[in-house]
Write a protein that holds these residues in place. Sequence first.
Motif: not given
Length: 441
Positions: A250-255
């Motif tokens: 998906i993505a490095a989706w969060g931070f």
Amino acid sequence: MIERYLEPAIETASRASLRALQEQRLREQIAHAYMNSPFYRRKLAAAGVTPAAIAGLDDLARLPFTTKDELKQDQADHPLWGTLLAVPVEDCLRVHMTSATTGRPLAFLDTRDDWHGFYHSYARSLWAFGIRPADMVMAAFSYGPWIGYWSGFYAAQDLGCLVFPAGGFSTDQRIDALLTYPITVLGCTPSYALFLAEQAARKGIDLAKETRVRITWHTGEPGASIPATKAKIEAAFGAQAYDLPGLTEIAAWGFECDARAGLTHVHEDYCYPEVLDDNDRPVKPGERGELVFTSLYRKAMPLLRYRTRDIVQVTDRPCPCGRTLLAFEGGVLARVDDMKKVRGIIVYPRRIEEIVRGHAGVDEFQIVFRRVDGLDDILVRIDPAPTLARRECEGLCRALEEGLHIGLGIRVTVEPTEPGGLPRWDHKAKRVKDERSEVPF
Ligand SMILES: [Zn+2]
């Protein structure tokens, strides 16, 4: 004043304008998947859905879910890349692989634009941690097909940081580089951060005092979102530690952001999150559920309603940083696949880590689910700090047994090993053993 957001137009957008952007990308993505991915053409046809039926996010629930098992099966049935692939392989720039616990890893392809989206959203996260172009960044992830190393490296470079690629370095070489160069930021798995600090301490080196590291970020495991683990890392480096959850698919989706309010923001313009209860209905703010993502940017392998198996809790409070992006309380709270049942009680290893890491004097630990006299039992082995006297170690074990009993609602046996007796981890840790599944009954 230095700008707080890398992309304020997105990060502080009104919910209405963000939704308009998401819906436009969603329609494009579904049309693309339907036209170009045989995997999705088949799935949507089977579900009786055409792209025209999905006008916006309210229609999303009409789409079928996608699971990792399906993707693995698709690649096994149609090697090498599976029928999910929606662009000519010649248009792809990179291959990455998910870390597989069983079977062949899933290979994931990206076009040039896909890859840009992956690391550019990651760069937004690094900025939110407080990383700036003047920083010197060491990416101490393993060099290989794991996306974590590459995306961290490219993201730091995208911001204009001076990047020190330490993927092929030994731990001693990394410690030496941290002492020699003005490295201000370190990226690695949380397990590795603790291992690095322990190795340095053995050499009489105090990383908090003898390096210039001011920010660390952690991905690959949820450790940095566990308060006690985060505190241990921060003490070891004299730095602020940040959690960056992500998924190869998906993505490095969060931070986390520099407001440090215990919230994890989501890059909603890159991947649309749904948080669903046991009946696959959206949960309300304040409630927990499984995170399901629809990729809004990747074209080589576009995923619709992808079940992450991660449990998150949608927040019901705004973040003091001013971002309007959706946020979760405390990152990924549990993995459905990690759940264990012990004498009828559900136990997540993360909860055990929260309790164990809250006690000083534990350098490493291991969780063993086993059967004793026909009954399920949990054994926690701890590897005590070498400075701990025998009596202190016994006291620690008893205190842990009590803490775990209260925290889990079930009795746990805690035993010490010799100092250094448990394995250390330079990538993702494997601290959990389930001997019950290994023993034929
Ligand atoms: Zn925030």
